[in-house]
Enzyme design. Structure first.
Site, PDB file in Angstrom:
ATOM      1  N   ARG A  49      -7.194  25.166  36.988  1.00 44.64           N
ATOM      2  CA  ARG A  49      -6.926  23.832  37.539  1.00 44.64           C
ATOM      3  C   ARG A  49      -6.172  23.885  38.865  1.00 44.64           C
ATOM      4  O   ARG A  49      -6.136  22.906  39.605  1.00 44.64           O
ATOM      5  CB  ARG A  49      -6.084  23.018  36.538  1.00 44.64           C
ATOM      6  N   TYR A 102     -12.503  -1.538  49.184  1.00 43.38           N
ATOM      7  CA  TYR A 102     -13.607  -1.031  48.355  1.00 43.38           C
ATOM      8  C   TYR A 102     -13.433  -1.586  46.938  1.00 43.38           C
ATOM      9  O   TYR A 102     -12.340  -1.483  46.356  1.00 43.38           O
ATOM     10  CB  TYR A 102     -13.533   0.498  48.395  1.00 43.38           C
ATOM     11  N   ASP A 174      -7.682   3.839  53.277  1.00 40.60           N
ATOM     12  CA  ASP A 174      -8.964   4.467  52.942  1.00 40.60           C
ATOM     13  C   ASP A 174      -9.678   4.676  54.272  1.00 40.60           C
ATOM     14  O   ASP A 174     -10.090   3.718  54.925  1.00 40.60           O
ATOM     15  CB  ASP A 174      -9.763   3.539  52.017  1.00 40.60           C
ATOM     16  N   LYS A 199     -19.180  11.251  51.137  1.00 35.98           N
ATOM     17  CA  LYS A 199     -20.038  10.609  52.155  1.00 35.98           C
ATOM     18  C   LYS A 199     -20.433  11.605  53.252  1.00 35.98           C
ATOM     19  O   LYS A 199     -21.307  12.398  53.049  1.00 35.98           O
ATOM     20  CB  LYS A 199     -19.335   9.390  52.758  1.00 35.98           C
TER      21      LYS A 199
HETATM   22  C1  LIG Z   1     -14.707   3.075  51.367  1.00 37.98           C
HETATM   23  C2  LIG Z   1     -14.944   3.868  50.125  1.00 37.98           C
HETATM   24  N1  LIG Z   1     -13.905   4.421  49.507  1.00 37.98           N
HETATM   25  C3  LIG Z   1     -14.042   5.132  48.379  1.00 37.98           C
HETATM   26  C4  LIG Z   1     -15.278   5.307  47.810  1.00 37.98           C
HETATM   27  C5  LIG Z   1     -15.403   6.076  46.531  1.00 37.98           C
HETATM   28  O1  LIG Z   1     -15.937   7.344  46.745  1.00 37.98           O
HETATM   29  P1  LIG Z   1     -16.679   8.117  45.577  1.00 37.98           P
HETATM   30  O2  LIG Z   1     -18.024   7.497  45.456  1.00 37.98           O
HETATM   31  O3  LIG Z   1     -16.696   9.524  46.032  1.00 37.98           O
HETATM   32  O4  LIG Z   1     -15.857   7.932  44.339  1.00 37.98           O
HETATM   33  C6  LIG Z   1     -16.412   4.761  48.428  1.00 37.98           C
HETATM   34  C7  LIG Z   1     -17.760   4.921  47.838  1.00 37.98           C
HETATM   35  O5  LIG Z   1     -18.689   4.207  48.140  1.00 37.98           O
HETATM   36  C8  LIG Z   1     -16.238   4.008  49.618  1.00 37.98           C
HETATM   37  O6  LIG Z   1     -17.266   3.430  50.247  1.00 37.98           O
END
Ligand SMILES: Cc1ncc(COP(=O)(O)O)c(C=O)c1O
Length: 380
Positions: A49, A102, A174, A199
């Site tokens: 881990r 999000y 974010d 992404k």
């Molecule tokens: C702005 C944003 N933050 C966080 C996430 C979450 O990422 P994950 O899909 O890797 O959990 C996303 C996913 O679409 C996103 O668009």
């Protein structure tokens, strides 16, 4: 040294006689020791881990990307956001979350944090320095996302950070949209930057990963401790894939960024569109803020259709042949979603018509444009 150059080499093993260019993947739960005396040492990795050489190389790449003091990796972007938040709150706290966040992050705050007696207040993403009026004695955290998910508002990050610092409130952003390549929030005073590495860094829509980069060591240690308590671990194979993505991310990002702006420019005068929501487009309401704080764009943007029925919107999305129908962005393939079923806003005036989001991949711009045009022609 430029980012392309750094990321082409970061984490590479020191060359010897026939050394691989990337670190090797070590899969392990148990790590063996040849002396019992070393088993409880705190200065060596003791268990699976705790990561591996690939995890270390990837964490270093994110720290370099954001100019932070340290990075903790997570198995998804959402895990990165929720762990970063948990690292900074306690029962009885009040936190401020941008209304443009999000959706699953919002659900985590509204649901999970509520159970822990932590109150989440949603604020207008365009509030700027006036956020100080919402800060209470028990406010521990301000959460930002710029541009906002789906609706692409740009926040006045320096003004929010100034207000937060004046009252000892931690700030988290974010930063997924910019990949840290067109926006550097830690340099503007943000404390913690979260990435859905799934992404752009994954880049091929086949791996999930998250990263939390902190501005200072104490903040980094708090995130790390939360991650340890919650049993956080991500696979070395996934970490390897994301590190591999780092090698090419700048080039891919630039092309996707250029395609998205070109499409937005074209759609801004299209007969079926009322408005494009792309911060790099001059008509965007926050374009000046974007020009001040960003060095570039991202690969996704939304458009507001002229008022039409839900059936028309669904028929449009279904008629696309090159754009896939699916969530996410930053991969090599272009995607489209209709947004209204998940568009929850407490502070914004509703858009004039339905909202549709395009994520640009690496296909040729002409084919993407033709795809959108033929879908419009089929439906309207
Ligand atoms: C702005 C944003 N933050 C966080 C996430 C979450 O990422 P994950 O899909 O890797 O959990 C996303 C996913 O679409 C996103 O668009």
């Amino acid at each position: 040294m430029k980012k392309e150059t750094k990321f082409a080499h970061i984490g590479a093993p020191k060359a010897g006689l026939g050394t691989a260019v990337n670190p090797s993947i070590t899969r392990a739960s148990t790590l063996l020791f040849d002396r019992a005396e070393d088993l409880y040492r705190s200065d060596v990795r003791g268990y699976g881990r705790h990561g591996s050489n690939v995890h270390d190389a990837l964490a270093d790449a994110f720290t370099e990307l954001e100019g932070g003091a340290g990075t903790v990796l997570f198995p998804s972007g959402l895990a990165a956001c929720s762990n970063a938040i948990l690292s900074q709150v306690k029962a009885g706290d009040h936190i401020l979350l941008t209304d443009s966040s999000y959706g699953p992050t919002r659900k985590f705050c509204d649901g999970h944090l509520k159970k822990m007696n932590i109150e989440t207040e949603l604020y207008d993403p365009r509030i700027g320095g006036n956020i100080s009026k919402l800060i209470r004695d028990n406010t521990s955290l301000i959460l930002m996302e710029s541009p906002g998910s789906l609706s692409f508002e740009i926040q006045d990050i320096p003004a929010i950070c100034e207000a937060a610092k004046a009252k000892n409130v931690v700030t988290i952003i974010d930063n997924t949209w910019s990949a840290g390549l067109s926006f550097s929030p830690l340099k503007l005073g943000v404390d913690i930057s979260c990435h859905a590495a799934t992404k752009y860094f994954g880049g091929h829509s086949d791996v999930m990963s998250g990263a939390v980069v902190s501005r200072t060591k104490p903040l980094h240690n708090a995130v790390k401790q939360t991650a340890v308590h919650l049993g956080n671990a991500s696979s070395p194979d996934d970490a390897y894939q994301i590190l591999r993505g780092f090698r090419t991310v700048v080039t891919r990002f630039r092309q996707q960024e250029a395609t998205s702006l070109a499409l937005a420019n074209w759609l801004s005068t299209h007969e079926h569109i009322v408005q494009v929501l792309h911060p790099a487009h001059p008509d965007h309401p926050d374009h000046k803020l974007w020009q001040r704080d960003f060095t570039g764009g991202g690969c996704i943007f939304s458009v507001v259709f002229k008022p039409c029925s839900k059936e028309h919107v669904l028929a449009f999305v279904n008629a696309l042949k090159v754009f896939g129908i699916g969530y996410s962005y930053g991969g090599f393939e272009s995607l489209c979603i209709h947004c209204d079923p998940q568009l929850k806003r407490n502070h914004a005036t509703p858009f004039e018509g339905p909202l549709v989001r395009f994520a640009c991949g690496l296909e040729h711009m002409d084919d993407l444009k033709n795809d959108i045009e033929q879908a419009f022609n089929e439906v309207f």
